[in-house]
Design a protein around this motif. Structure first.
Motif, mmCIF file in Angstrom:
data_model
loop_
_atom_site.group_PDB
_atom_site.id
_atom_site.type_symbol
_atom_site.label_atom_id
_atom_site.label_comp_id
_atom_site.label_asym_id
_atom_site.label_seq_id
_atom_site.Cartn_x
_atom_site.Cartn_y
_atom_site.Cartn_z
ATOM 1 N N LEU A 105 -97.945 -12.706 0.793
ATOM 2 C CA LEU A 105 -98.729 -13.452 1.776
ATOM 3 C C LEU A 105 -98.467 -12.867 3.160
ATOM 4 O O LEU A 105 -97.318 -12.684 3.562
ATOM 5 C CB LEU A 105 -98.337 -14.930 1.729
ATOM 6 C CG LEU A 105 -99.182 -15.924 2.477
ATOM 7 C CD1 LEU A 105 -100.610 -15.928 1.934
ATOM 8 C CD2 LEU A 105 -98.587 -17.314 2.355
ATOM 9 N N HIS A 106 -99.539 -12.553 3.888
ATOM 10 C CA HIS A 106 -99.419 -11.941 5.211
ATOM 11 C C HIS A 106 -100.399 -12.595 6.184
ATOM 12 O O HIS A 106 -101.439 -13.077 5.790
ATOM 13 C CB HIS A 106 -99.764 -10.442 5.164
ATOM 14 C CG HIS A 106 -98.927 -9.662 4.225
ATOM 15 N ND1 HIS A 106 -97.665 -9.245 4.535
ATOM 16 C CD2 HIS A 106 -99.175 -9.206 2.972
ATOM 17 C CE1 HIS A 106 -97.163 -8.576 3.522
ATOM 18 N NE2 HIS A 106 -98.061 -8.537 2.562
ATOM 19 N N PHE A 107 -100.018 -12.545 7.446
ATOM 20 C CA PHE A 107 -100.945 -12.881 8.520
ATOM 21 C C PHE A 107 -101.512 -11.554 8.988
ATOM 22 O O PHE A 107 -100.771 -10.679 9.457
ATOM 23 C CB PHE A 107 -100.231 -13.594 9.678
ATOM 24 C CG PHE A 107 -101.140 -13.970 10.806
ATOM 25 C CD1 PHE A 107 -101.818 -15.179 10.785
ATOM 26 C CD2 PHE A 107 -101.340 -13.120 11.887
ATOM 27 C CE1 PHE A 107 -102.660 -15.544 11.824
ATOM 28 C CE2 PHE A 107 -102.170 -13.472 12.936
ATOM 29 C CZ PHE A 107 -102.839 -14.683 12.899
ATOM 30 N N ILE A 108 -102.817 -11.371 8.848
ATOM 31 C CA ILE A 108 -103.459 -10.104 9.207
ATOM 32 C C ILE A 108 -104.547 -10.374 10.233
ATOM 33 O O ILE A 108 -105.387 -11.248 10.065
ATOM 34 C CB ILE A 108 -104.083 -9.420 7.969
ATOM 35 C CG1 ILE A 108 -103.005 -9.103 6.942
ATOM 36 C CG2 ILE A 108 -104.817 -8.161 8.378
ATOM 37 C CD1 ILE A 108 -103.536 -8.540 5.644
ATOM 38 N N SER A 109 -104.485 -9.597 11.306
ATOM 39 C CA SER A 109 -105.472 -9.738 12.370
ATOM 40 C C SER A 109 -105.553 -8.407 13.112
ATOM 41 O O SER A 109 -104.828 -7.470 12.821
ATOM 42 C CB SER A 109 -105.033 -10.849 13.322
ATOM 43 O OG SER A 109 -105.971 -11.045 14.336
ATOM 44 N N SER A 110 -106.435 -8.371 14.073
ATOM 45 C CA SER A 110 -106.465 -7.243 14.998
ATOM 46 C C SER A 110 -106.080 -7.791 16.367
ATOM 47 O O SER A 110 -106.168 -8.997 16.606
ATOM 48 C CB SER A 110 -107.856 -6.612 15.044
ATOM 49 O OG SER A 110 -108.763 -7.479 15.667
ATOM 50 N N PHE A 111 -105.647 -6.912 17.246
ATOM 51 C CA PHE A 111 -105.259 -7.367 18.578
ATOM 52 C C PHE A 111 -106.449 -7.878 19.375
ATOM 53 O O PHE A 111 -106.284 -8.601 20.341
ATOM 54 C CB PHE A 111 -104.529 -6.256 19.337
ATOM 55 C CG PHE A 111 -103.134 -6.021 18.821
ATOM 56 C CD1 PHE A 111 -102.140 -6.955 19.033
ATOM 57 C CD2 PHE A 111 -102.834 -4.875 18.120
ATOM 58 C CE1 PHE A 111 -100.857 -6.756 18.556
ATOM 59 C CE2 PHE A 111 -101.548 -4.664 17.634
ATOM 60 C CZ PHE A 111 -100.567 -5.602 17.847
ATOM 61 N N ASN A 139 -96.726 -4.315 10.604
ATOM 62 C CA ASN A 139 -97.482 -3.174 11.105
ATOM 63 C C ASN A 139 -98.243 -3.626 12.345
ATOM 64 O O ASN A 139 -99.147 -4.449 12.260
ATOM 65 C CB ASN A 139 -98.453 -2.673 10.038
ATOM 66 C CG ASN A 139 -99.252 -1.481 10.488
ATOM 67 O OD1 ASN A 139 -99.131 -1.020 11.611
ATOM 68 N ND2 ASN A 139 -100.098 -0.983 9.604
ATOM 69 N N PHE A 140 -97.860 -3.098 13.488
ATOM 70 C CA PHE A 140 -98.482 -3.487 14.747
ATOM 71 C C PHE A 140 -99.019 -2.255 15.484
ATOM 72 O O PHE A 140 -98.855 -2.122 16.680
ATOM 73 C CB PHE A 140 -97.482 -4.248 15.626
ATOM 74 C CG PHE A 140 -96.806 -5.385 14.909
ATOM 75 C CD1 PHE A 140 -97.541 -6.445 14.423
ATOM 76 C CD2 PHE A 140 -95.444 -5.379 14.701
ATOM 77 C CE1 PHE A 140 -96.937 -7.497 13.751
ATOM 78 C CE2 PHE A 140 -94.824 -6.426 14.038
ATOM 79 C CZ PHE A 140 -95.567 -7.484 13.565
ATOM 80 N N GLU A 141 -99.642 -1.366 14.749
ATOM 81 C CA GLU A 141 -100.164 -0.129 15.321
ATOM 82 C C GLU A 141 -101.653 -0.007 15.038
ATOM 83 O O GLU A 141 -102.179 -0.636 14.125
ATOM 84 C CB GLU A 141 -99.430 1.079 14.737
ATOM 85 C CG GLU A 141 -97.947 1.102 15.073
ATOM 86 C CD GLU A 141 -97.204 2.229 14.373
ATOM 87 O OE1 GLU A 141 -97.809 2.938 13.542
ATOM 88 O OE2 GLU A 141 -96.011 2.377 14.659
ATOM 89 N N PHE A 145 -102.522 -6.067 13.448
ATOM 90 C CA PHE A 145 -101.415 -7.012 13.524
ATOM 91 C C PHE A 145 -101.215 -7.577 12.123
ATOM 92 O O PHE A 145 -101.950 -8.449 11.690
ATOM 93 C CB PHE A 145 -101.748 -8.128 14.526
ATOM 94 C CG PHE A 145 -100.604 -9.059 14.807
ATOM 95 C CD1 PHE A 145 -99.709 -8.773 15.826
ATOM 96 C CD2 PHE A 145 -100.421 -10.206 14.070
ATOM 97 C CE1 PHE A 145 -98.656 -9.629 16.103
ATOM 98 C CE2 PHE A 145 -99.381 -11.070 14.335
ATOM 99 C CZ PHE A 145 -98.487 -10.783 15.358
ATOM 100 N N LEU A 146 -100.245 -7.043 11.387
ATOM 101 C CA LEU A 146 -99.982 -7.454 10.018
ATOM 102 C C LEU A 146 -98.495 -7.762 9.886
ATOM 103 O O LEU A 146 -97.656 -6.872 10.020
ATOM 104 C CB LEU A 146 -100.371 -6.335 9.034
ATOM 105 C CG LEU A 146 -100.158 -6.657 7.571
ATOM 106 C CD1 LEU A 146 -101.400 -6.285 6.781
ATOM 107 C CD2 LEU A 146 -98.950 -5.928 7.033
#
Length: 183
Positions: A105-111, A139-141, A145-146
């Motif tokens: 389970l992950h929180f996934i978004s874009s900046f 992963n924040f590159e 934003f994951l």
């Protein structure tokens, strides 16, 4: 639905008290973060975007929520905490909309995502002290934003911020009663 002059005065006192406590707590959080980790402290790049605008945004939202609640709620004591309830609802909607199951389970978004921007504008420097001891991995590159640990993300970005809002609202009510109420 009509508010008396004394209620308007009281609302203004609560709002100004809340803004002051929020501002002071955020300044204290910035100072304490720097004090605890001078070597890794990252200075704000833009004070307006990283400090003033979020405080202003939070203050306007708080003012709107408490004013509307004060106008329509019979139990005025609960009206103070409508902002916390509103944030609880919005934060959880953003969380649910951005959850993904892919190898966990992950929180996934874009900046650039409006939900992540909203969470950023509602964040608190006082709660950011936890990042020193419990950083959020992921992963924040490349605009991504994951998070690796959705529980840690929930604790930092949602739960502690909601507790923070509850506490400063409670402190605001107590401060106004102490400073301005007689008897």
């Amino acid at each position: 639905m009509k508010i008396s002059k004394s209620e308007i005065k009281y609302l203004i006192q609560i709002i100004l008290s809340w803004i002051y406590i929020n501002f002071a707590a955020n300044l204290f959080g910035l100072w304490l973060t720097k004090l605890l980790n001078v070597a890794d402290y990252v200075y704000p790049e833009n004070i307006l975007n990283e400090f003033v605008a979020p405080i202003l945004f939070q203050s306007i939202l708080f003012s709107i929520c408490i004013t509307i609640a004060f106008m329509f709620m019979k139990k005025k004591g609960l009206a103070y905490y409508v902002y916390v309830a509103f944030q609880f609802l919005i934060f959880h909607i953003i969380l649910i909309l951005n959850l993904a199951i892919h190898n966990g389970l992950h929180f996934i978004s874009s900046f650039d995502d409006i939900g992540l921007k909203y969470l950023s504008y509602c964040g608190q420097y006082l709660t950011d002290i936890l990042y020193l001891y419990f950083p959020i991995g992921g992963n924040f590159e490349n605009g991504k934003f994951l998070t690796d640990d959705v529980g840690n993300f929930y604790l930092h970005w949602i739960l502690l911020v909601l507790v923070y809002y509850f506490v400063i609202t409670w402190l605001s009510v107590k401060t106004v009663k102490f400073l301005f109420r007689k008897g």
